[in-house]
Design an enzyme around this catalytic site. Structure first.
Site, short mmCIF file in Angstrom:
data_model
loop_
_atom_site.label_atom_id
_atom_site.label_comp_id
_atom_site.label_asym_id
_atom_site.label_seq_id
_atom_site.Cartn_x
_atom_site.Cartn_y
_atom_site.Cartn_z
N ASP A 104 1.39 -6.24 -3.53
CA ASP A 104 0.65 -5.44 -2.55
C ASP A 104 -0.78 -5.33 -3.04
O ASP A 104 -1.04 -5.44 -4.24
CB ASP A 104 1.24 -4.04 -2.40
N ASP A 137 4.60 3.86 -3.14
CA ASP A 137 4.29 4.03 -4.56
C ASP A 137 4.44 5.51 -4.90
O ASP A 137 4.57 6.35 -4.02
CB ASP A 137 2.90 3.49 -4.89
#
Length: 376
Positions: A271, A92
């Site tokens: 996720d 990320d």
């Protein structure tokens, strides 16, 4: 990176596919265990590979940037070699961590100035240097730098934040396209849809992101406190707009029921820290329901924790033993619980793929939700 859809469920928007990267194939729908600092908490990489068996794990740009730092990662040849994982990795962008550091950060057009949660030192993230940082970490899939809005937030804030995210995305794409991977394998950039819980903003953002024509697309800013029904509404809105032929990644979600409902809406990748974090706190997900293993009712229960688990831990350890380990704060308790929870999530994804192929995903989903969401 190539995405192929092989099957579609006839009674929902669920789809079965695969994502090819230079580090291997990712079967979708997929859940990515979170390895914030480069490793999934409480689990040996060997156990991840041999028992959990995910196709991809996630690393966190903010945390890896601060520790161990880019020099260490570059010296190792990137995160794949540093942690001996060797299979696909997604990072990320640090946007969510910036959101969570609201008391020690300042957002401007240029980027975000923030203080390290470790030593208070000041750092700057911009769309450009976040691309550079993720190049150096070396993930197969990297995320555009965005601002994650809190919930609740007013319409004007959500609009301003979305527009800033879009301007940052243009800069991310420009910089990403002008640079090359540094470890000899390709990387893909995913933009992130924002817009809080406002339908018109989500629609605008999804249309803008679709026009960027990247390898895949992400949906951010959900699972930050809004009701589940609202999350599903926003996800459905976005999935109707994002390109059918590209993977869709819903960030930070979530509970098993969230995964199944959002697969039905057309999401391909997920996720969340929930299965690992909850494991360390004693919440166990099983094929028969959810249990708090710390409860006294398990003190003398010598039955397997989850007889349908594919892990040794789930099939061979008893509820009484895990409760004992957990009450004593024994490190093994976190290992056992994390193995069981992640294995459950992986099996849930495998079963989802099977039933999409079979064409009865919606029926199976409704039956499964009644069983796995009950409190034991």
């Amino acid at each position: 990176m190539k995405f192929n859809i092989s099957h579609r469920d006839p009674s929902s928007n669920a789809r079965r596919g695969s994502l090819d990267t230079d580090h291997g194939k990712i079967e979708t729908p997929a859940f990515m265990p979170v390895g914030t600092l480069g490793a999934v908490k409480a689990i040996h990489i060997k156990d991840i590979k041999e028992e959990i068996k995910p196709d991809i794990i996630l690393g966190n740009t903010y945390h890896l940037y601060l520790r161990p730092g880019l020099e260490v990662l570059k010296n190792a040849g990137g995160l794949h070699k540093f942690n001996s994982w060797g299979k696909p990795i997604l990072t990320d962008s640090g946007g969510f961590q910036v959101y969570s550091l609201s008391q020690i950060r300042k957002i401007t057009e240029k980027g975000v100035r923030f203080q390290s949660h470790i030593d208070g030192s000041y750092h700057y993230f911009t769309p450009e240097n976040v691309m550079d940082i993720q190049r150096q970490i070396g993930a197969d899939i990297i995320m555009a730098f965005d601002e994650c809005t809190p919930y609740p937030c007013d319409y004007q804030y959500a609009l301003d934040s979305m527009q800033l995210t879009h301007r940052w995305l243009k800069r991310c794409c420009k910089h990403f396209d002008s640079t090359e991977p540094i470890y000899g394998y390709s990387q893909s950039l995913f933009p992130i849809v924002q817009g809080s819980v406002y339908n018109d903003l989500r629609k605008q953002s999804a249309e803008f992101i679709a026009e960027m024509n990247r390898d895949g697309n992400a949906i951010g800013g959900l699972s930050v406190g809004e009701p589940h029904d609202m999350m599903y509404e926003m996800t459905a809105e976005v999935c109707d707009i994002l390109p059918q032929e590209k993977p869709r990644y819903l960030m930070g979600v979530g509970l098993p029921e969230n995964l199944l409902e959002c697969i039905a809406l057309g999401v391909d990748m997920f996720d969340c820290v929930l299965p690992t974090r909850n494991a360390r706190n004693g919440m166990i997900f099983t094929h028969d329901g959810v249990m708090n293993i710390k409860n006294k009712k398990w003190q003398k229960d010598n039955n397997a924790i989850d007889a349908k688990s594919r892990t040794f831990a789930g099939r061979e350890y008893s509820k009484a033993f895990l409760r004992h380990m957990m009450k004593c704060n024994e490190i093994l308790a976190s290992q056992i619980a994390t193995l069981i929870n992640l294995s459950f999530y992986m099996q849930l994804m495998e079963e989802s793929r099977f039933h999409i192929e079979k064409g009865d995903f919606s029926t199976w989903k409704e039956q499964t939700l009644k069983r796995i969401t009950q409190k034991l």
